[in-house]
Design a protein around this motif. Structure first.
Motif, short mmCIF file in Angstrom:
data_model
loop_
_atom_site.label_atom_id
_atom_site.label_comp_id
_atom_site.label_asym_id
_atom_site.label_seq_id
_atom_site.Cartn_x
_atom_site.Cartn_y
_atom_site.Cartn_z
N TYR A 163 0.83 -1.20 0.00
CA TYR A 163 0.00 0.00 0.00
C TYR A 163 0.86 1.25 0.00
N ALA A 164 1.89 1.28 0.84
CA ALA A 164 2.73 2.47 0.97
C ALA A 164 3.49 2.76 -0.32
N SER A 165 4.05 1.72 -0.95
CA SER A 165 4.82 1.93 -2.18
C SER A 165 3.91 2.37 -3.32
N PHE A 166 2.70 1.79 -3.39
CA PHE A 166 1.75 2.19 -4.43
C PHE A 166 1.33 3.65 -4.25
N LYS A 167 1.05 4.03 -3.01
CA LYS A 167 0.65 5.41 -2.73
C LYS A 167 1.78 6.39 -3.06
N PHE A 168 2.99 6.01 -2.73
CA PHE A 168 4.15 6.85 -3.02
C PHE A 168 4.29 7.10 -4.52
N ILE A 169 4.22 6.04 -5.32
CA ILE A 169 4.46 6.19 -6.75
C ILE A 169 3.30 6.92 -7.42
N ILE A 170 2.06 6.65 -6.99
CA ILE A 170 0.90 7.27 -7.62
C ILE A 170 0.86 8.77 -7.33
N TYR A 171 1.08 9.15 -6.09
CA TYR A 171 1.08 10.57 -5.73
C TYR A 171 2.12 11.34 -6.54
N THR A 172 3.33 10.81 -6.58
CA THR A 172 4.42 11.54 -7.23
C THR A 172 4.23 11.58 -8.74
N MET A 173 3.78 10.47 -9.31
CA MET A 173 3.57 10.44 -10.76
C MET A 173 2.38 11.32 -11.17
N ALA A 174 1.39 11.43 -10.31
CA ALA A 174 0.25 12.31 -10.61
C ALA A 174 0.72 13.74 -10.77
N GLY A 175 1.61 14.17 -9.89
CA GLY A 175 2.16 15.51 -10.04
C GLY A 175 3.06 15.65 -11.26
N SER A 176 3.71 14.55 -11.64
CA SER A 176 4.65 14.60 -12.75
C SER A 176 3.95 14.77 -14.10
N LEU A 177 2.70 14.35 -14.21
CA LEU A 177 2.00 14.45 -15.49
C LEU A 177 1.85 15.90 -15.92
N GLY A 178 1.37 16.74 -15.01
CA GLY A 178 1.24 18.16 -15.33
C GLY A 178 2.59 18.81 -15.56
N LEU A 179 3.59 18.39 -14.79
CA LEU A 179 4.94 18.93 -14.94
C LEU A 179 5.48 18.64 -16.34
N LEU A 180 5.30 17.42 -16.81
CA LEU A 180 5.79 17.04 -18.14
C LEU A 180 5.09 17.86 -19.23
N LEU A 181 3.78 18.01 -19.13
CA LEU A 181 3.04 18.78 -20.13
C LEU A 181 3.52 20.23 -20.16
N ALA A 182 3.71 20.81 -18.98
CA ALA A 182 4.17 22.20 -18.92
C ALA A 182 5.56 22.34 -19.53
N ILE A 183 6.45 21.39 -19.23
CA ILE A 183 7.81 21.43 -19.79
C ILE A 183 7.77 21.35 -21.31
N GLN A 184 6.91 20.48 -21.84
CA GLN A 184 6.79 20.33 -23.30
C GLN A 184 6.34 21.62 -23.96
N VAL A 185 5.32 22.25 -23.40
CA VAL A 185 4.81 23.50 -23.98
C VAL A 185 5.87 24.58 -23.94
N MET A 186 6.58 24.70 -22.83
CA MET A 186 7.62 25.71 -22.70
C MET A 186 8.73 25.48 -23.72
N GLY A 187 9.19 24.23 -23.85
CA GLY A 187 10.27 23.93 -24.77
C GLY A 187 9.88 24.12 -26.22
N ILE A 188 8.68 23.68 -26.59
CA ILE A 188 8.23 23.82 -27.98
C ILE A 188 8.06 25.28 -28.36
N SER A 189 7.50 26.07 -27.47
CA SER A 189 7.24 27.48 -27.78
C SER A 189 8.53 28.30 -27.87
N MET A 190 9.50 27.96 -27.03
CA MET A 190 10.75 28.73 -27.01
C MET A 190 11.84 28.14 -27.89
#
Length: 514
Positions: A163-190
């Protein structure tokens, strides 16, 4: 020799990967050899980092030891790494804690080869992230570091490790999805993912226009990207109310896993705020700095109350991380407020420099003291096979040296003047007082409760009548002393003479506001 000196940072980052491959090729039954080799290999990055530390040019105080190699030129991404005073401090923290955590892992008996392999891989991920000067490289190391910790919890954790390992990976990866999208938009535009270059191009895009190569409104994209970055890093810190994964992960992780999780991995989120969020989104950071200060205050207060309510010793220390990292967030909030308003308020930059110095110092100091506290919980758990404070009592009479060490480390965590915990918290409070006075005043409630939960942990463990079952507890071993004494030395040295670290941090922080 010149090749080594010219590629010190590159060698520091990737030596653990090479070492991990050597470990992985060894026979699984050669446990003692694997342990000793892993410890020996982990000392090499420490030596290389110390060479960089003593060769760091404080007069320059900018990015040094840089390497830029072609990697993905078609999208504007390169392998760009370097260190300034802030990232150098975090690299030093990582290379100090990793060999100590490996030494603390000698009690691991199951699948030692894979365990050490994962630990060395994780060191590369942490070092690479602190040195990254390209958003794609930063994200790769950010995600890469999740995998070893996930398996360390899942395979060598406690009874609720699944349970603890699943919660750890899901929480962190959930935040990473938006981070990746934002990084892509910034890099493509600039047209580039290079962080120093984005601090000129991305930051200076006129508001109200349209982003190049995307046709999207500048203000909308910057607002969404800002919150994507904030949420990803807030989960990692973790800031209340994104903290709920932390107690479970800490409680179930093996002792050395908790040492690295609290000592280094939590700092990745705070480092992300300082390195990326505030410099890349200064206007948005200034606007929302008050919200960040409130969340930092709530982390301090509610983290302390939650820690006081725990009877599982390890869970108490886990919640204390939320409490102590709240001071880091409060310092970052001052930096966020001032960074977008340079010189507009008298004395604001001065307060911001003090608070930012305090935030980085608190990151380092918390890493040292939290790793020590988790290790000491592991020491007593390995002998009693329980973390229930109600089951302890009178252990000081049986293990007096352990009792002394626990009190010393607890006082460092508490923030006793003369020990490391005091320095960072004092600087944050001093810097935040003129800017977020109300939040600082309310945070003092958490500071009061910090004393309460620290004294509760000490009192329930060491004092009171001795339980018969603890009458013959064995003393701390030489290996356990070798783990804790370097940490205690750092706690004392940073409390008495913090300037050896603070001077390097301050030169870079001052340059940020110049």
């Amino acid at each position: 020799m010149d090749a080594i000196l010219n590629n010190l940072l590159l060698l520091t980052i990737f030596f653990p990967v090479v070492s991990s491959l050597v470990i992985f090729m060894m026979p699984d039954d050669a446990k003692n050899t694997i342990r000793r080799l892993a410890l020996l290999f982990s000392l090499v990055p420490l030596i290389l980092a110390l060479v960089m530390w003593f060769n760091y040019d404080r007069v320059d105080a900018g990015m040094q030891f840089q390497t830029m190699l072609p990697w993905f030129p078609s999208i504007g991404s390169s392998f760009h790494i370097g260190l300034d005073g802030i990232s150098l401090a975090m690299v030093l923290l990582t290379v100090i804690l990793t060999p100590l955590a490996i030494l603390a892992s000698y009690e691991i008996e199951d699948n030692v080869r894979t365990y050490m392999f994962l630990f060395l891989l994780m060191e590369t991920a942490m070092l690479g992230l602190f040195a990254s000067l390209d958003l794609i490289i930063f994200f790769i190391f950010w995600e890469f570091g999740l995998v070893p910790m996930y398996f360390l919890i899942k395979l060598w954790g406690g009874k609720d490790r699944e349970y603890a390992s699943f919660k750890f990976i899901i929480y962190t990866m959930a935040g990473s999805l938006g981070l990746l999208l934002a990084i892509q938009v910034m890099g493509i535009s600039m047209g580039t993912f290079d962080i120093p270059e984005l601090m000129n191009t991305w930051v200076n895009i006129p508001p109200g226009g349209v982003l190049p190569n995307t046709g999207l409104p500048v203000d909308l994209v910057k607002g969404i990207a800002f919150w994507a970055f904030v949420i990803a890093f807030a989960i990692k810190v973790p800031i209340w109310p994104f903290h709920t994964w932390l107690p479970d992960a800490h409680t179930q992780a093996p002792t050395a896993g908790s040492m690295i999780l609290a000592g280094v991995l939590l700092k990745l989120g705070a480092y992300g705020f300082i390195r990326l969020v505030i410099p890349l989104f200064p206007a948005q950071a200034t606007t929302t700095a008050g919200i960040l200060a409130i969340l930092g205050m709530l982390s301090i207060v509610l983290g302390a109350y939650a820690a006081y309510g725990q009877w599982d010793f390890k869970r108490l220390v886990a919640y204390s991380s939320v409490n102590h990292m709240g001071f880091v967030v409060l310092g970052i909030a001052v930096m966020a407020y001032a960074y977008g308003l340079p010189g507009q308020v008298e004395g604001l930059n001065y307060s911001a420099i003090i608070a930012t110095n305090g935030a980085v110092m608190q990151m380092f100091n918390h890493g040292i003291s939290a790793a020590g506290m988790f290790f000491l919980v592991g020491v007593i758990y390995s002998r009693t096979h329980t973390r229930d404070l109600k089951q302890y009592g009178g252990i000081w009479t049986v293990m007096p040296v352990y009792g002394m060490i626990l009190i010393f480390t607890s006082m460092a965590s508490l923030g006793l003047p003369g020990l490391n915990g005091f320095v960072g918290e004092f600087l944050v409070v001093r810097g935040a007082w003129p800017v977020f006075t109300i939040q600082v005043v309310l945070s003092m409630i958490g500071l009061l409760m910090t004393g309460a939960y620290i004294l509760k942990g000490i009192g329930e463990t060491l004092h009171g009548p001795l339980k018969p079952e603890w009458a013959r507890l064995p003393q701390m071993t030489l290996r356990e002393h070798l783990v804790i004494w370097p940490l205690m030395g750092l706690m004392l040295s940073l409390g008495i003479w913090p300037q050896w670290l603070l001077a390097v941090i301050n030169d870079t922080v001052t340059k940020l506001f110049s």
